[in-house]
Motif scaffolding. Structure first.
Motif, PDB file in Angstrom:
ATOM      1  N   SER A  33       0.859  -1.176   0.000  1.00 56.18           N
ATOM      2  CA  SER A  33       0.000   0.000   0.000  1.00 56.18           C
ATOM      3  C   SER A  33       0.899   1.231   0.000  1.00 56.18           C
ATOM      4  O   SER A  33       1.940   1.248   0.660  1.00 56.18           O
ATOM      5  CB  SER A  33      -0.910   0.002   1.223  1.00 56.18           C
ATOM      6  OG  SER A  33      -1.825  -1.066   1.152  1.00 56.18           O
ATOM      7  N   GLY A  35       1.225   5.587   0.063  1.00 53.83           N
ATOM      8  CA  GLY A  35       0.613   6.862   0.406  1.00 53.83           C
ATOM      9  C   GLY A  35       1.478   8.021  -0.042  1.00 53.83           C
ATOM     10  O   GLY A  35       2.706   7.919  -0.083  1.00 53.83           O
ATOM     11  N   PHE A  50      -3.967   7.898  -1.056  1.00 54.51           N
ATOM     12  CA  PHE A  50      -3.581   6.553  -0.646  1.00 54.51           C
ATOM     13  C   PHE A  50      -4.065   5.542  -1.675  1.00 54.51           C
ATOM     14  O   PHE A  50      -5.125   5.710  -2.284  1.00 54.51           O
ATOM     15  CB  PHE A  50      -4.186   6.226   0.724  1.00 54.51           C
ATOM     16  CG  PHE A  50      -3.814   7.224   1.780  1.00 54.51           C
ATOM     17  CD1 PHE A  50      -4.620   8.318   2.009  1.00 54.51           C
ATOM     18  CD2 PHE A  50      -2.647   7.075   2.510  1.00 54.51           C
ATOM     19  CE1 PHE A  50      -4.282   9.249   2.973  1.00 54.51           C
ATOM     20  CE2 PHE A  50      -2.300   8.005   3.477  1.00 54.51           C
ATOM     21  CZ  PHE A  50      -3.116   9.097   3.707  1.00 54.51           C
ATOM     22  N   LEU A  51      -3.265   4.482  -1.838  1.00 47.77           N
ATOM     23  CA  LEU A  51      -3.562   3.443  -2.813  1.00 47.77           C
ATOM     24  C   LEU A  51      -3.254   2.104  -2.175  1.00 47.77           C
ATOM     25  O   LEU A  51      -2.137   1.904  -1.672  1.00 47.77           O
ATOM     26  CB  LEU A  51      -2.698   3.656  -4.069  1.00 47.77           C
ATOM     27  CG  LEU A  51      -2.800   2.645  -5.198  1.00 47.77           C
ATOM     28  CD1 LEU A  51      -4.172   2.689  -5.839  1.00 47.77           C
ATOM     29  CD2 LEU A  51      -1.726   2.933  -6.241  1.00 47.77           C
ATOM     30  N   SER A  52      -4.217   1.197  -2.199  1.00 45.93           N
ATOM     31  CA  SER A  52      -3.961  -0.125  -1.633  1.00 45.93           C
ATOM     32  C   SER A  52      -3.152  -0.954  -2.628  1.00 45.93           C
ATOM     33  O   SER A  52      -2.888  -0.520  -3.756  1.00 45.93           O
ATOM     34  CB  SER A  52      -5.276  -0.824  -1.295  1.00 45.93           C
ATOM     35  OG  SER A  52      -6.049  -1.024  -2.457  1.00 45.93           O
ATOM     36  N   SER A  58      -7.726   0.062  -4.307  1.00 42.53           N
ATOM     37  CA  SER A  58      -8.639   1.107  -3.838  1.00 42.53           C
ATOM     38  C   SER A  58      -7.856   2.386  -3.598  1.00 42.53           C
ATOM     39  O   SER A  58      -6.652   2.355  -3.336  1.00 42.53           O
ATOM     40  CB  SER A  58      -9.309   0.667  -2.535  1.00 42.53           C
ATOM     41  OG  SER A  58     -10.115  -0.458  -2.743  1.00 42.53           O
ATOM     42  N   THR A  59      -8.564   3.508  -3.677  1.00 43.14           N
ATOM     43  CA  THR A  59      -7.932   4.799  -3.436  1.00 43.14           C
ATOM     44  C   THR A  59      -8.720   5.580  -2.385  1.00 43.14           C
ATOM     45  O   THR A  59      -9.915   5.347  -2.170  1.00 43.14           O
ATOM     46  CB  THR A  59      -7.847   5.636  -4.720  1.00 43.14           C
ATOM     47  OG1 THR A  59      -9.178   5.824  -5.235  1.00 43.14           O
ATOM     48  CG2 THR A  59      -7.003   4.949  -5.776  1.00 43.14           C
ATOM     49  N   HIS A  60      -8.009   6.519  -1.776  1.00 43.73           N
ATOM     50  CA  HIS A  60      -8.635   7.403  -0.794  1.00 43.73           C
ATOM     51  C   HIS A  60      -7.895   8.723  -0.824  1.00 43.73           C
ATOM     52  O   HIS A  60      -6.670   8.741  -0.993  1.00 43.73           O
ATOM     53  CB  HIS A  60      -8.574   6.788   0.606  1.00 43.73           C
ATOM     54  CG  HIS A  60      -9.163   7.663   1.660  1.00 43.73           C
ATOM     55  ND1 HIS A  60     -10.516   7.754   1.881  1.00 43.73           N
ATOM     56  CD2 HIS A  60      -8.568   8.520   2.539  1.00 43.73           C
ATOM     57  CE1 HIS A  60     -10.746   8.610   2.859  1.00 43.73           C
ATOM     58  NE2 HIS A  60      -9.576   9.091   3.278  1.00 43.73           N
ATOM     59  N   MET A 105      -5.267  -0.192   3.115  1.00 41.69           N
ATOM     60  CA  MET A 105      -4.755   1.169   3.154  1.00 41.69           C
ATOM     61  C   MET A 105      -4.577   1.617   4.588  1.00 41.69           C
ATOM     62  O   MET A 105      -5.405   1.321   5.443  1.00 41.69           O
ATOM     63  CB  MET A 105      -5.749   2.109   2.461  1.00 41.69           C
ATOM     64  CG  MET A 105      -5.602   2.195   0.973  1.00 41.69           C
ATOM     65  SD  MET A 105      -6.638   3.491   0.285  1.00 41.69           S
ATOM     66  CE  MET A 105      -8.261   2.738   0.472  1.00 41.69           C
ATOM     67  N   PHE A 107      -3.381   5.193   6.920  1.00 39.60           N
ATOM     68  CA  PHE A 107      -3.413   6.630   6.713  1.00 39.60           C
ATOM     69  C   PHE A 107      -2.470   7.418   7.596  1.00 39.60           C
ATOM     70  O   PHE A 107      -2.309   8.615   7.401  1.00 39.60           O
ATOM     71  CB  PHE A 107      -4.839   7.144   6.923  1.00 39.60           C
ATOM     72  CG  PHE A 107      -5.849   6.423   6.085  1.00 39.60           C
ATOM     73  CD1 PHE A 107      -6.823   5.629   6.673  1.00 39.60           C
ATOM     74  CD2 PHE A 107      -5.827   6.503   4.711  1.00 39.60           C
ATOM     75  CE1 PHE A 107      -7.758   4.952   5.907  1.00 39.60           C
ATOM     76  CE2 PHE A 107      -6.748   5.831   3.929  1.00 39.60           C
ATOM     77  CZ  PHE A 107      -7.724   5.051   4.531  1.00 39.60           C
ATOM     78  N   TYR A 112       3.835   3.404   8.000  1.00 43.18           N
ATOM     79  CA  TYR A 112       4.606   3.149   6.788  1.00 43.18           C
ATOM     80  C   TYR A 112       6.050   2.787   7.098  1.00 43.18           C
ATOM     81  O   TYR A 112       6.694   3.416   7.933  1.00 43.18           O
ATOM     82  CB  TYR A 112       4.556   4.373   5.863  1.00 43.18           C
ATOM     83  CG  TYR A 112       3.217   4.484   5.175  1.00 43.18           C
ATOM     84  CD1 TYR A 112       2.140   5.104   5.784  1.00 43.18           C
ATOM     85  CD2 TYR A 112       3.036   3.916   3.910  1.00 43.18           C
ATOM     86  CE1 TYR A 112       0.910   5.168   5.156  1.00 43.18           C
ATOM     87  CE2 TYR A 112       1.808   3.992   3.279  1.00 43.18           C
ATOM     88  CZ  TYR A 112       0.750   4.614   3.908  1.00 43.18           C
ATOM     89  OH  TYR A 112      -0.467   4.674   3.282  1.00 43.18           O
TER      90      TYR A 112
END
Length: 125
Positions: A33, A35, A50-52, A58-60, A105, A107, A112
């Motif tokens: 994932s 970010g 963010f990207l899984s 998925s994105t956020h 994901m 945040f 990280y």
């Protein structure tokens, strides 16, 4: 050696666009994932997109950039991108990419494992 290298920053006028790149070496971003974060002087590090992992993709997005920024990946190039459109002066910051193994994901910066060195984005007329 596991490494992330950002590029693509620069000076742009308000309303302009930039595309940031985050190239990985030593590991495959497919299973991570990713970010994009930014940090302006005197401010806390802020997650913007963010990207899984490729299993899900998925994105956020943070509310402050939703509809203007797009995160994507190119598995063949082992690179994640951040397309930034309709840039505003308040988008000025050092932009950093980060990666952590797994599908879900996350945040928060502490989640990280790997970080790039950052690239400066300045939005000014």
């Amino acid at each position: 050696q596991l490494q992330l290298v950002e590029s693509g920053g620069g000076l742009v006028q308000p309303g302009g666009s930039l595309r940031l790149s985050c190239a990985a070496s030593g590991f495959s971003l497919d299973y991570y994932s990713v970010g994009w974060f930014r940090q302006a002087p005197g401010k806390e590090r802020e997650g913007v997109a963010f990207l899984s992992s490729s299993d899900d993709d998925s994105t956020h997005y943070a509310n402050s950039v939703k509809g203007r920024f797009t995160i994507s990946r190119d598995n063949a190039k082992n690179t994640v991108y951040l397309q930034m459109d309709s840039l505003k002066p308040e988008d000025t910051a050092v932009y950093l990419c980060a990666a952590t193994p797994g599908t879900v994901m996350v945040f928060t910066p502490l989640s990280y494992n790997y970080w790039g060195q950052g690239t400066q984005v300045t939005v000014s007329s």
